[in-house]
Motif scaffolding. Structure first.
Motif, PDB file in Angstrom:
ATOM      1  N   ALA A  67       0.326  -1.425   0.236  1.00  0.00           N
ATOM      2  CA  ALA A  67      -0.222  -0.080  -0.040  1.00  0.00           C
ATOM      3  C   ALA A  67       0.793   1.560   0.015  1.00  0.00           C
ATOM      4  O   ALA A  67       0.618   2.171  -0.862  1.00  0.00           O
ATOM      5  CB  ALA A  67      -0.577  -0.012   1.360  1.00  0.00           C
ATOM      6  N   LEU A  68       1.733   1.138   0.840  1.00  0.00           N
ATOM      7  CA  LEU A  68       3.295   2.295   1.005  1.00  0.00           C
ATOM      8  C   LEU A  68       3.311   2.527  -0.273  1.00  0.00           C
ATOM      9  O   LEU A  68       3.341   3.561  -0.709  1.00  0.00           O
ATOM     10  CB  LEU A  68       4.176   1.987   1.538  1.00  0.00           C
ATOM     11  CG  LEU A  68       5.164   3.182   1.976  1.00  0.00           C
ATOM     12  CD1 LEU A  68       4.167   4.571   2.190  1.00  0.00           C
ATOM     13  CD2 LEU A  68       5.983   2.863   2.968  1.00  0.00           C
ATOM     14  N   GLN A  70       2.662   2.214  -2.930  1.00  0.00           N
ATOM     15  CA  GLN A  70       1.255   2.830  -4.160  1.00  0.00           C
ATOM     16  C   GLN A  70       1.715   3.928  -4.508  1.00  0.00           C
ATOM     17  O   GLN A  70       1.234   4.905  -5.040  1.00  0.00           O
ATOM     18  CB  GLN A  70      -0.501   1.933  -4.134  1.00  0.00           C
ATOM     19  CG  GLN A  70      -0.254   0.742  -4.850  1.00  0.00           C
ATOM     20  CD  GLN A  70      -1.319  -0.426  -4.803  1.00  0.00           C
ATOM     21  OE1 GLN A  70      -2.147   0.671  -4.417  1.00  0.00           O
ATOM     22  NE2 GLN A  70      -1.393  -1.042  -5.047  1.00  0.00           N
ATOM     23  N   GLN A  71       1.308   4.247  -3.109  1.00  0.00           N
ATOM     24  CA  GLN A  71       1.158   6.038  -2.605  1.00  0.00           C
ATOM     25  C   GLN A  71       2.191   7.034  -2.883  1.00  0.00           C
ATOM     26  O   GLN A  71       2.515   7.556  -3.602  1.00  0.00           O
ATOM     27  CB  GLN A  71       0.635   5.885  -1.032  1.00  0.00           C
ATOM     28  CG  GLN A  71       1.027   7.074  -0.057  1.00  0.00           C
ATOM     29  CD  GLN A  71       0.794   7.197   0.934  1.00  0.00           C
ATOM     30  OE1 GLN A  71       0.597   6.343   2.050  1.00  0.00           O
ATOM     31  NE2 GLN A  71       0.689   8.769   1.923  1.00  0.00           N
ATOM     32  N   LEU A  72       3.399   5.960  -2.478  1.00  0.00           N
ATOM     33  CA  LEU A  72       4.891   6.927  -3.060  1.00  0.00           C
ATOM     34  C   LEU A  72       4.762   6.598  -5.035  1.00  0.00           C
ATOM     35  O   LEU A  72       5.350   7.655  -5.465  1.00  0.00           O
ATOM     36  CB  LEU A  72       6.065   5.985  -3.035  1.00  0.00           C
ATOM     37  CG  LEU A  72       5.590   5.613  -1.379  1.00  0.00           C
ATOM     38  CD1 LEU A  72       7.008   5.111  -0.714  1.00  0.00           C
ATOM     39  CD2 LEU A  72       5.634   7.187  -0.645  1.00  0.00           C
ATOM     40  N   ALA A  74       2.133   7.916  -6.704  1.00  0.00           N
ATOM     41  CA  ALA A  74       1.029   8.866  -6.389  1.00  0.00           C
ATOM     42  C   ALA A  74       2.132   9.933  -6.903  1.00  0.00           C
ATOM     43  O   ALA A  74       1.508  11.259  -6.797  1.00  0.00           O
ATOM     44  CB  ALA A  74       0.047   9.022  -6.182  1.00  0.00           C
ATOM     45  N   ILE A  75       3.256   9.865  -5.432  1.00  0.00           N
ATOM     46  CA  ILE A  75       3.782  11.163  -4.831  1.00  0.00           C
ATOM     47  C   ILE A  75       4.887  11.868  -5.976  1.00  0.00           C
ATOM     48  O   ILE A  75       5.670  11.059  -6.321  1.00  0.00           O
ATOM     49  CB  ILE A  75       4.317  11.158  -3.368  1.00  0.00           C
ATOM     50  CG1 ILE A  75       3.207  11.272  -2.452  1.00  0.00           C
ATOM     51  CG2 ILE A  75       5.280  12.123  -2.841  1.00  0.00           C
ATOM     52  CD1 ILE A  75       3.975  10.739  -1.292  1.00  0.00           C
ATOM     53  N   GLU A  93      10.060   0.002   5.076  1.00  0.00           N
ATOM     54  CA  GLU A  93       9.209   1.597   4.807  1.00  0.00           C
ATOM     55  C   GLU A  93      10.159   2.801   4.804  1.00  0.00           C
ATOM     56  O   GLU A  93      10.366   3.445   3.309  1.00  0.00           O
ATOM     57  CB  GLU A  93       8.245   2.641   5.970  1.00  0.00           C
ATOM     58  CG  GLU A  93       7.246   2.186   6.460  1.00  0.00           C
ATOM     59  CD  GLU A  93       6.564   2.149   7.663  1.00  0.00           C
ATOM     60  OE1 GLU A  93       7.120   3.214   8.259  1.00  0.00           O
ATOM     61  OE2 GLU A  93       5.433   1.954   8.127  1.00  0.00           O
TER      62      GLU A  93
END
Length: 122
Positions: A67-68, A70-72, A74-75, A93
């Motif tokens: 999940a992290l 995928q979040q990264l 987008a940034i 992480e």
């Protein structure tokens, strides 16, 4: 000490030396078997009780890291990633965040190499 016969004393001393040699040999064998015994086998036996729990925790960690990741993706701001890096507590992480920062910087450098006029205009 109890006997005055020299021959009997020699036999007793000889028997004592033989017993000492045997005892020393047994001690050396015991030490060698301890030295080369695989410790992981006994440790693995102890871990069998905790294995399902640790496997579950590992699966949760892998899910959280996915999940992290995928979040990264987008940034697109290095500053925001740096803030995340400072707030991250786990090694894995931080590792993912550092990889994302390196990727963004590499993309920026590649973009500058492809379009040198764009930088001059800004």
């Amino acid at each position: 000490e109890a006997t005055s016969d020299l021959a009997e004393r020699r036999r007793i001393r000889s028997a004592i030396r033989e017993l000492q040699r045997q005892e020393l040999k047994r001690d050396e064998e015991a030490l060698a078997s301890k030295r080369f015994r695989p410790e992981r086998g006994s440790h693995r036996q102890d871990d069998k009780e905790n294995w399902p729990r640790s496997q579950h925790l590992e699966e949760e960690q892998q899910t959280a890291l996915a999940a992290l990741s995928q979040q990264l993706e987008a940034i697109t701001d290095v500053e925001e990633l740096t803030k995340l890096l400072r707030a991250a507590g786990e090694y894995e992480e931080r590792k993912l965040i550092r990889a994302a920062i390196r990727k963004l910087r590499a993309e920026e450098i590649e973009g500058e190499a492809l379009f040198p006029c764009a930088r001059a205009a800004t």
